[in-house]
Enzyme design. Structure first.
Site, PDB file in Angstrom:
ATOM      1  N   GLY A  26      -2.313  -1.597 -10.803  1.00 19.83           N
ATOM      2  CA  GLY A  26      -2.418  -2.895  -9.827  1.00 19.83           C
ATOM      3  C   GLY A  26      -3.861  -2.917  -8.979  1.00 19.83           C
ATOM      4  N   ASP A  54       7.837   5.175 -14.937  1.00 23.45           N
ATOM      5  CA  ASP A  54       8.731   4.043 -14.180  1.00 23.45           C
ATOM      6  C   ASP A  54       9.344   4.651 -12.920  1.00 23.45           C
ATOM      7  OD1 ASP A  54      10.717   2.158 -13.559  1.00 23.45           O
ATOM      8  OD2 ASP A  54      11.486   2.036 -15.555  1.00 23.45           O
ATOM      9  N   ILE A  55       9.105   4.048 -11.808  1.00 20.97           N
ATOM     10  CA  ILE A  55       9.627   4.701 -10.307  1.00 20.97           C
ATOM     11  C   ILE A  55      11.005   4.254 -10.232  1.00 20.97           C
ATOM     12  CG2 ILE A  55       7.243   4.830  -9.447  1.00 20.97           C
ATOM     13  CD1 ILE A  55       8.059   2.281  -7.699  1.00 20.97           C
ATOM     14  N   ALA A 115       5.103  -2.216  -7.253  1.00 22.93           N
ATOM     15  CA  ALA A 115       6.099  -3.185  -6.366  1.00 22.93           C
ATOM     16  C   ALA A 115       6.221  -4.202  -7.248  1.00 22.93           C
ATOM     17  CB  ALA A 115       5.362  -3.429  -4.866  1.00 22.93           C
ATOM     18  N   THR A 167       5.577  -7.791  -6.659  1.00 23.93           N
ATOM     19  CA  THR A 167       4.633  -8.625  -5.788  1.00 23.93           C
ATOM     20  C   THR A 167       4.504 -10.148  -5.866  1.00 23.93           C
ATOM     21  OG1 THR A 167       2.668  -7.880  -7.260  1.00 23.93           O
ATOM     22  CG2 THR A 167       3.241  -6.637  -5.492  1.00 23.93           C
ATOM     23  N   THR A 195       4.748  -4.492   3.494  1.00 22.99           N
ATOM     24  CA  THR A 195       4.107  -6.030   3.814  1.00 22.99           C
ATOM     25  C   THR A 195       4.262  -6.749   5.095  1.00 22.99           C
ATOM     26  OG1 THR A 195       4.233  -8.328   2.985  1.00 22.99           O
ATOM     27  CG2 THR A 195       6.084  -7.016   2.435  1.00 22.99           C
ATOM     28  N   ASP A 196       3.296  -7.517   5.484  1.00 25.71           N
ATOM     29  CA  ASP A 196       3.532  -8.393   6.632  1.00 25.71           C
ATOM     30  C   ASP A 196       4.946  -9.468   6.533  1.00 25.71           C
ATOM     31  OD1 ASP A 196       2.064  -9.572   4.780  1.00 25.71           O
ATOM     32  OD2 ASP A 196       1.565 -11.183   6.236  1.00 25.71           O
ATOM     33  N   TYR A 233      11.429 -11.309  -1.385  1.00 26.64           N
ATOM     34  CA  TYR A 233      10.292 -10.075  -1.578  1.00 26.64           C
ATOM     35  C   TYR A 233      10.127  -9.497   0.030  1.00 26.64           C
ATOM     36  CZ  TYR A 233       5.584  -8.366  -1.281  1.00 26.64           C
ATOM     37  OH  TYR A 233       4.474  -7.261  -1.071  1.00 26.64           O
ATOM     38  N   TRP A 293      -2.083  -9.998   2.866  1.00 22.54           N
ATOM     39  CA  TRP A 293      -3.316 -10.797   1.936  1.00 22.54           C
ATOM     40  C   TRP A 293      -4.210 -10.079   1.421  1.00 22.54           C
ATOM     41  CZ3 TRP A 293      -5.347 -15.450   5.116  1.00 22.54           C
ATOM     42  CH2 TRP A 293      -4.191 -16.407   5.982  1.00 22.54           C
TER      43      TRP A 293
HETATM   44  N1  LIG Z   1      -0.827  -8.613  -3.177  1.00 28.49           N
HETATM   45  C1  LIG Z   1      -0.694  -8.797  -1.865  1.00 28.49           C
HETATM   46  O1  LIG Z   1      -1.109  -9.683  -1.213  1.00 28.49           O
HETATM   47  C2  LIG Z   1       0.063  -7.798  -0.923  1.00 28.49           C
HETATM   48  C3  LIG Z   1       0.135  -8.306   0.252  1.00 28.49           C
HETATM   49  C4  LIG Z   1       0.841  -7.436   1.344  1.00 28.49           C
HETATM   50  C5  LIG Z   1       1.420  -6.250   0.820  1.00 28.49           C
HETATM   51  N2  LIG Z   1       1.288  -5.808  -0.511  1.00 28.49           N
HETATM   52  C6  LIG Z   1       1.890  -4.740  -1.068  1.00 28.49           C
HETATM   53  O2  LIG Z   1       0.614  -3.885  -1.295  1.00 28.49           O
HETATM   54  C7  LIG Z   1       1.035  -3.105  -2.402  1.00 28.49           C
HETATM   55  C8  LIG Z   1       0.138  -3.020  -3.497  1.00 28.49           C
HETATM   56  O3  LIG Z   1       0.197  -4.436  -4.148  1.00 28.49           O
HETATM   57  P1  LIG Z   1      -0.865  -4.725  -5.326  1.00 28.49           P
HETATM   58  O4  LIG Z   1      -1.298  -6.332  -5.085  1.00 28.49           O
HETATM   59  O5  LIG Z   1      -1.924  -3.770  -5.576  1.00 28.49           O
HETATM   60  O6  LIG Z   1       0.437  -4.795  -6.445  1.00 28.49           O
HETATM   61  P2  LIG Z   1       0.102  -5.208  -8.049  1.00 28.49           P
HETATM   62  O7  LIG Z   1      -1.229  -5.709  -8.431  1.00 28.49           O
HETATM   63  O8  LIG Z   1       1.137  -6.208  -8.337  1.00 28.49           O
HETATM   64  O9  LIG Z   1       0.401  -3.791  -9.015  1.00 28.49           O
HETATM   65  C9  LIG Z   1       1.611  -3.367  -8.896  1.00 28.49           C
HETATM   66  C10 LIG Z   1       1.576  -2.477 -10.171  1.00 28.49           C
HETATM   67  O10 LIG Z   1       3.010  -1.696 -10.127  1.00 28.49           O
HETATM   68  C11 LIG Z   1       3.317  -1.706 -11.359  1.00 28.49           C
HETATM   69  N3  LIG Z   1       4.682  -1.619 -11.712  1.00 28.49           N
HETATM   70  C12 LIG Z   1       5.640  -2.407 -11.969  1.00 28.49           C
HETATM   71  N4  LIG Z   1       6.924  -2.087 -12.076  1.00 28.49           N
HETATM   72  C13 LIG Z   1       6.871  -0.856 -12.028  1.00 28.49           C
HETATM   73  C14 LIG Z   1       7.850   0.417 -12.393  1.00 28.49           C
HETATM   74  N5  LIG Z   1       8.854   0.347 -12.305  1.00 28.49           N
HETATM   75  N6  LIG Z   1       7.138   1.495 -12.211  1.00 28.49           N
HETATM   76  C15 LIG Z   1       5.994   1.859 -11.922  1.00 28.49           C
HETATM   77  N7  LIG Z   1       4.853   1.071 -11.755  1.00 28.49           N
HETATM   78  C16 LIG Z   1       5.389  -0.507 -11.811  1.00 28.49           C
HETATM   79  C17 LIG Z   1       2.596  -3.177 -12.041  1.00 28.49           C
HETATM   80  O11 LIG Z   1       2.932  -3.174 -13.475  1.00 28.49           O
HETATM   81  P3  LIG Z   1       3.027  -4.312 -14.108  1.00 28.49           P
HETATM   82  O12 LIG Z   1       1.697  -5.386 -13.904  1.00 28.49           O
HETATM   83  O13 LIG Z   1       3.015  -4.171 -15.730  1.00 28.49           O
HETATM   84  O14 LIG Z   1       4.291  -5.100 -13.661  1.00 28.49           O
HETATM   85  C18 LIG Z   1       1.399  -2.995 -11.356  1.00 28.49           C
HETATM   86  O15 LIG Z   1       0.348  -2.193 -12.222  1.00 28.49           O
HETATM   87  C19 LIG Z   1       2.696  -3.461  -2.946  1.00 28.49           C
HETATM   88  O16 LIG Z   1       3.384  -2.510  -2.323  1.00 28.49           O
HETATM   89  C20 LIG Z   1       2.795  -4.806  -2.074  1.00 28.49           C
HETATM   90  O17 LIG Z   1       4.141  -5.016  -1.911  1.00 28.49           O
HETATM   91  C21 LIG Z   1       0.754  -6.732  -1.331  1.00 28.49           C
END
Ligand SMILES: NC(=O)c1ccc[n+]([C@@H]2O[C@H](COP(=O)([O-])OP(=O)(O)OC[C@H]3O[C@@H](n4cnc5c(N)ncnc54)[C@H](OP(=O)(O)O)[C@@H]3O)[C@@H](O)[C@H]2O)c1
Length: 305
Positions: free
Chosen positions: A10, A40-41, A64, A66, A105-106, A130, A155
């Protein structure tokens, strides 16, 4: 120390891979997709196995669900991935006196109107599935009772995967006109800055372990922290800055209200995180959002990623 990263494919997981290159610790990068050690978590026994086999003492959870809008209709998988899975990771770390660094997250806020930056102890008021499941994840980690650092961020963008910056780079290059909401205010976060902060926290924890010459029994700084870049902007300002930096001046970008883009989940109008605690506790220096955006855009436009 051996550190395991989940969701390595991710946005944040990829930035953790960059940051890990500067570390003397051993990192193991896992995900559910090809190219990584498969983990797989949602599978507690699989987590326990990889922790035992590799003597893992720290897990950084970047995995997560997301997709905020899709979470509304996706069913049980969202709670399983955002709440039960972090609980699994917390249990696995507690069993070896390790540390879980978890990202939240916020969107755990948003239901109550407010206009000052949110502090860590403010009551969670999520407006959608979410945010609710991420809040449950935090609560489950705390209930397990081991060592944990929960970092709420907002964000998030990076050079990797799909995100707002990449979408707007494309739209402002190809559309003659674009409307972007100006009535939602927050702070963008460059995932590389968050990954650097995570590395600082892990180093701090390691110092405590070495000082006590034991494994992490009671990490004194366990708790919830807020991390985003510095400053405040609306999605409209964010878009204007992206277009300006890359010279997409042919696109006429206009501000609009959120009700022009109805979505299944109500987004917070003001979603700024107070970062005093993370700065005071770990001494992290946080860059201004425009400076970090420019770094990411430079990497994207010069094709470094
Ligand atoms: N993105 C935002 O704007 C944002 C904002 C605030 C907080 N956050 C938090 O920041 C963190 C990182 O976000 P990110 O944007 O980097 O996330 P991301 O790009 O969506 O990456 C999440 C990764 O987790 C993998 N995944 C899905 N199911 C899984 C499982 N069962 N076991 C292991 N891995 C799995 C996904 O694989 P697949 O792609 O194959 O599903 C993906 O590679 C998350 O906790 C998110 O809630 C994100």
């Amino acid at each position: 120390m051996t550190i395991l990263v989940t969701g390595a494919n991710g946005q944040l997981g990829n930035e953790m891979q960059i940051v890990a290159k500067k570390s003397s610790d051993k990192y193991i990068f896992t995900d559910v997709c090809e190219g990584y050690e498969k983990l797989d978590i949602t599978d507690l026994e699989a987590i326990r196995k990889v922790v035992k086999e590799n003597d893992v003492k720290c897990i950084v959870n970047c995995a997560a669900w997301t997709n905020v809008d899709a979470a509304e209709t996706a069913g049980d998988i969202v709670e399983t991935l955002n709440a039960t899975a972090p609980e699994n990771l917390a249990k696995a770390m507690k069993e070896v006196n390790g540390l879980l660094v978890h990202v939240s997250t916020d969107y755990v806020f948003g239901g109550d109107p407010y206009n000052t930056p949110c502090k860590e102890d403010q009551k969670g008021t999520p407006t959608g599935v979410y945010g609710m499941t991420k809040l449950h994840g935090e609560q489950k980690i705390q209930a397990v009772g081991g060592n944990y650092v929960i970092l709420r961020t907002a964000w998030l963008y990076s050079e990797f995967g799909k995100n707002f910056v990449k979408t707007m780079l494309n739209l402002t290059a190809t559309k003659p006109q674009l409307k972007v909401v100006f009535d939602q205010v927050g702070t963008p976060t460059y995932a590389l800055d968050l990954a650097n902060a995570i590395a600082t926290i892990i180093e701090d924890c390691e110092k405590e372990i070495f000082n006590s010459q034991l494994s992490i029994i009671n990490y004194s700084k366990s708790g919830i922290y807020h991390f985003s870049n510095e400053g405040v902007c609306s999605w409209y300002d964010f878009t204007k800055m992206i277009a300006e930096y890359v010279g997409n001046s042919d696109c006429d970008i206009q501000p609009c209200h959120s009700d022009e883009f109805p979505s299944p989940v109500k987004r917070p109008a003001y979603s700024v995180l107070d970062k005093s605690k993370v700065k005071g506790t770990f001494g992290v220096t946080i860059p201004y959002w425009v400076d970090s955006l420019e770094k990411c855009l430079k990497n994207l436009t010069e094709g470094q990623c």
